[in-house]
Design an enzyme around this catalytic site. Structure first.
Site: not given
Lengths: 342, 342, 342
Positions: B244-246
């Site tokens: 996922g993002h980040s």
């Protein structure tokens, strides 16, 4: 066609009873909830009885249940009944619906290495890429933007849907269907730990899909370091299934969506695996075994056994244990009282 | 090559003992179950001892186990032995097998924006699409039908397999391998709830894969709203992994198939995650930690810790608790008796 | 732009308080950990308070918390505060960042059947394949290597990312976004067991995505044998989500990565499903229900209910039962003592 004609055509395959009623014209098939006049629909069992009172279908396929049949008759709906209404409905769909398949043709935008050997009656869609030494048998259908790596062999009438990728040396059997985005024969996950980091094990083996195998959209079947990853005749995989390197899957199995087989798993024939289940490295699953959805199988499963849970246990134990799981707080309090009394 | 020559070549890397026997000619590598004469195979441990009696391999790599070695000698099979037979076999495969890789060339059907900067010795296959402002370093190999969005940077010798997609601003390090169908740098899942429905948070960040990262087929690594999603050097992901993002993943990790990292997860170096495990938002996993397959990790995991289960607990607790899980029904009956007595 | 201008622009949408400080120039947005001067960043709550002391951001969006605000003021950081800092930051990103989208154009390498009907202002990228009888409305953006099967309808401003596949008869609503590698409208997994093996049920239905639906990378939404698989307005799916044939998903839902819906699942409006959860065949989920990650839902869930675990139970029970799970060994020992005493 008239309902009576439909009954005749289907009766050739399966014994059925029927009530033709007004013998309506049937022009297509439909889901019972949103059926319109002149369509045929079906229900699988008593559970859906109320839908008979609401549907606008002109014909129904019913189970062998006299109450349901009387209900349809009372509403003036023509019906036929079978011990396997779903199978009969599937056969009815096949009378009305032909899936899209392009006529044989090699699209000029396809990039086909001159060493490829192509038999007759093949469709190769736009922008397909075929690397060297590929052999494609007659009647094969390859949709747009498929990529085929070297030395792949694709047998008669196999269908490769759009954006799928077939890696080097894969063998795709007759009448196989590879759905969109699937990757067949990609590198197995083989990294050996060393003090200097991961050492990549080259994956020199290949994937063999026997005749009649279907592989769902965005599924992955990996090739091994040596030898074969093999899937037996008529086995069916739903979407996003992962088959690790060196797995041997038997015939007539069905795996639901997002099933994961780690490396070297051996699965017998007629095995059913529920969605999002995983099987650990080198586990063996016997013929006719079943796993319900969301299982995590870490040990061998015997032929005919049904397992559930993670780690998976026999299903009858799982059903009882999982029912008690939600009573753990009260058990724990009882246990504390017990401990206190001593 | 002669078995003795093979031993010499491999000995340069790893100390091994050997018994050359009749010094057979070795022409390839094979899986022990279906080995043929003049091939080299291996076994990892005692568990596979019976295969030595059945194989037709002319040479074997064995663990340092005198019983297994005597067994091979008795059958007239040449052998070499190592504390790490799997590593030695991987090195042997590399002597016999070269993975397919096309010679450098830009296929005329590739659509490359004129603003792209390409160094030398690059292969760009048929129907590849390269959007503006992309930079591709020397030795890169891009198979058919890959799509690269704007401002991507691909470093030396990276390999992008067929039908993979690299989104805007992604940075792919040296010697990375992106397998077929993988999506790097797609939009993170960023929707903010409001009384009017979901407000879409633009994902202005990017994905950075450091050198030597491998990403399995149909895996997805998302870019964040701001900043980077980063994967450290030599980390390896199997198929259908979701990052996922980040997320910040360290070096030399290995994640098996269908692992999911939600948003903002921090993973240290040398972390191993078993198949179909999931890690919740913003969890931190320490260096050298491990999760067995099918884990659901909802809290931070300390360096070196091994966790299992969902929600994940220390592995030694999980092993005992899951063993007792199937005895819950008898415990519950005992608890009922206890409650009754009071 | 000046911080004060930014505050004005954002205030038009949301009431906020602010301290402009030195009214710095803001040139972009950033993650707080790696912010540089002249950028705007944000924190969501007290948990991230220490980051205020370390960041080099010139402006911050803060929650309505006077301690945090005083902390920012003390460091000379301009700030604005809102009850929903994440929403305000999302609105700020939208002021600085425009996602890449090509200008309308039909690339000459796209292969478009002459029967396709295309409205104005459409972008069709290189190597896109469009089969017969497709209708594409104005403002649609189709990136490279997308494949569209016959009779698909794509409504205004929808975006189809690279290497996605849209199967026959699918209807894609206005402003939908289909991410890279996703497969919409592929065949449902419909095989009926017979003594002669699996009988393939043709999938004559279609998939309907209402307006504003987003489908994550490498996700799969299957079409049914008859009728529709339908996803309601503004529902958002993360990557690798699987929606089986005949599912009916409501409006404004959000499903995290690798969620699996088997066949015929009915989901209400405003439902949130955590990552890697699975829902069994024909289950109904009420409006506003929630499932935490890794759930296995086998029974109907009422409106507003929160469930967890596999098989899923109400969340408040799950929290207590899973906390006790790790004490099962001591409970079991107590139970054995109890059994012994009798």
């Amino acid at each position: 066609m008239k309902f009576s004609v439909l009954v005749n055509q289907l009766t050739q395959k399966t014994p059925i009873s029927a009530n033709e009623g007004t013998n309506p014209e049937i022009k297509g098939v439909s889901a019972i909830e949103d059926a319109t006049a002149n369509t045929l629909s079906y229900i699988e069992g008593k559970k859906f009885a109320t839908l008979i009172n609401q549907t606008e279908a002109s014909g129904l396929i019913l189970p062998q249940d006299e109450t349901l049949q009387a209900q349809a008759t009372a509403r003036g709906i023509a019906w036929m009944a079978s011990p396997q209404p779903r199978l009969l409905f599937a056969q009815a769909i096949a009378l009305f619906y032909r899936p899209f398949q392009p006529t044989p043709d090699i699209h000029p935008s396809a990039v086909i290495d001159p060493s490829a050997v192509l038999q007759e009656n093949i469709y190769i869609g736009p922008n397909v890429v075929i690397y060297p030494e590929v052999r494609i048998s007659s009647g094969v259908c390859i949709y747009g933007n498929v990529v085929i790596y070297p030395e792949v062999r694709i047998s008669d009438r196999a269908i490769l849907h759009a954006n799928s990728t077939i890696h080097e040396r894969s063998q795709i059997g007759k009448d196989c269907v590879i759905h969109s985005g699937a990757v067949i024969g990609g590198e197995g996950f083989g990294f050996v730990p060393t003090p200097q980091g991961w050492y990549k094990m080259q994956q020199s083996g290949c994937v063999v899909l026997e005749d009649g195998v279907e592989v769902g959209a965005n599924s992955n079947i990996d090739r091994p370091a040596v030898g074969e990853t093999r899937v037996g005749r008529n086995t069916k995989f739903d979407n996003a299934v992962h088959i690790g390197h060196s797995c041997q899957v038997g015939e007539n199995c069905a795996f639901a969506a997002q099933v994961v087989l780690a490396g070297g798993v051996k699965v017998g024939n007629n095995v059913l695996i529920g969605g999002q289940s995983a099987i650990a490295n080198n586990v063996t699953i016997g013929d006719g075994a079943r796993a319900t959805g969301h299982s995590g199988i870490t040990r061998d499963v015997k032929a005919g056994e049904i397992v559930s849970g993670s780690p998976a246990v026999p299903n009858h134990i799982y059903l009882r244990s999982s029912a008690i799981y939600k009573r753990l707080p009260e058990m724990y309090r009882a246990f504390k009282r017990l401990a206190h009394k001593k």
